[in-house]
Design a protein around this motif. Sequence first.
Motif, PDB file in Angstrom:
ATOM      1  N   ILE A  24      24.937   3.389  -5.604  1.00  0.00           N
ATOM      2  CA  ILE A  24      24.701   3.997  -4.295  1.00  0.00           C
ATOM      3  C   ILE A  24      25.631   5.187  -4.151  1.00  0.00           C
ATOM      4  N   LYS A  25      25.071   6.335  -3.820  1.00  0.00           N
ATOM      5  CA  LYS A  25      25.890   7.513  -3.582  1.00  0.00           C
ATOM      6  C   LYS A  25      26.573   7.374  -2.226  1.00  0.00           C
ATOM      7  N   LYS A  26      27.829   7.801  -2.155  1.00  0.00           N
ATOM      8  CA  LYS A  26      28.574   7.693  -0.897  1.00  0.00           C
ATOM      9  C   LYS A  26      28.182   8.849   0.011  1.00  0.00           C
ATOM     10  N   ASP A  27      26.962   8.792   0.487  1.00  0.00           N
ATOM     11  CA  ASP A  27      26.426   9.767   1.432  1.00  0.00           C
ATOM     12  C   ASP A  27      25.506   8.989   2.353  1.00  0.00           C
ATOM     13  N   LEU A  30      22.140  10.338   3.574  1.00  0.00           N
ATOM     14  CA  LEU A  30      21.043  10.483   2.622  1.00  0.00           C
ATOM     15  C   LEU A  30      19.838   9.716   3.142  1.00  0.00           C
ATOM     16  N   HIS A  33      17.398   5.887  -0.641  1.00  0.00           N
ATOM     17  CA  HIS A  33      18.016   5.538  -1.908  1.00  0.00           C
ATOM     18  C   HIS A  33      17.012   5.863  -3.015  1.00  0.00           C
ATOM     19  N   LYS A  39      16.367   3.264   3.025  1.00  0.00           N
ATOM     20  CA  LYS A  39      17.438   4.128   3.529  1.00  0.00           C
ATOM     21  C   LYS A  39      18.753   3.792   2.822  1.00  0.00           C
ATOM     22  N   ASN A  40      19.484   4.831   2.461  1.00  0.00           N
ATOM     23  CA  ASN A  40      20.728   4.652   1.720  1.00  0.00           C
ATOM     24  C   ASN A  40      21.733   3.805   2.508  1.00  0.00           C
ATOM     25  N   VAL A  43      20.775   0.089   2.245  1.00  0.00           N
ATOM     26  CA  VAL A  43      21.097  -0.472   0.930  1.00  0.00           C
ATOM     27  C   VAL A  43      22.590  -0.758   0.853  1.00  0.00           C
ATOM     28  N   TRP A  44      23.399   0.189   1.329  1.00  0.00           N
ATOM     29  CA  TRP A  44      24.841   0.012   1.301  1.00  0.00           C
ATOM     30  C   TRP A  44      25.273  -1.183   2.156  1.00  0.00           C
ATOM     31  N   TYR A  64      30.549   7.301  -5.957  1.00  0.00           N
ATOM     32  CA  TYR A  64      29.422   6.394  -6.155  1.00  0.00           C
ATOM     33  C   TYR A  64      29.923   4.964  -6.115  1.00  0.00           C
TER      34      TYR A  64
END
Length: 136
Positions: A24-27, A30, A33, A39-40, A43-44, A64
């Motif tokens: 997972i990108k730390k954004d 975003l 995913h 949605k990112n 997921v986080w 990340y």
Amino acid sequence: MVQVKRQDRRKVYEYLLLEGVIVIKKDMALPLHAETGVKNLEVWMLLRSLRDKKLVDLVFSWQYYYYYLKAEGVKYVRDKLGIVEDVIPATFKKADKKFEDDAPETRQRGGKGGRSFGRGNRGAPRRNEETEQPAQ
């Protein structure tokens, strides 16, 4: 608290069970995913919840998040999805080591018959027969 739809949670859990790891990108802004289409942020949040339950391991590097599924996590996700025990994550399978067997023998280095990459021979200088001809 973020409310996650059942089908989105299912997508994330299926991907995690299939691969064994999720990145997972730390954004958090975003929109989606890349691998799951969820949605990112959602997921986080799902994976953060699994980490709090000690079902996944977290490694954070270069902005990340890398979440690795543990053995207890596999059981938990299988129960949540209602899947039989035949499904094994890709990270739990043994790697195929054909690439090591196909390496040619000529690429040996070091003490295996090839040239070493040290500073050379520091012993006595080499004697060359052409330069050591007796003076006549």
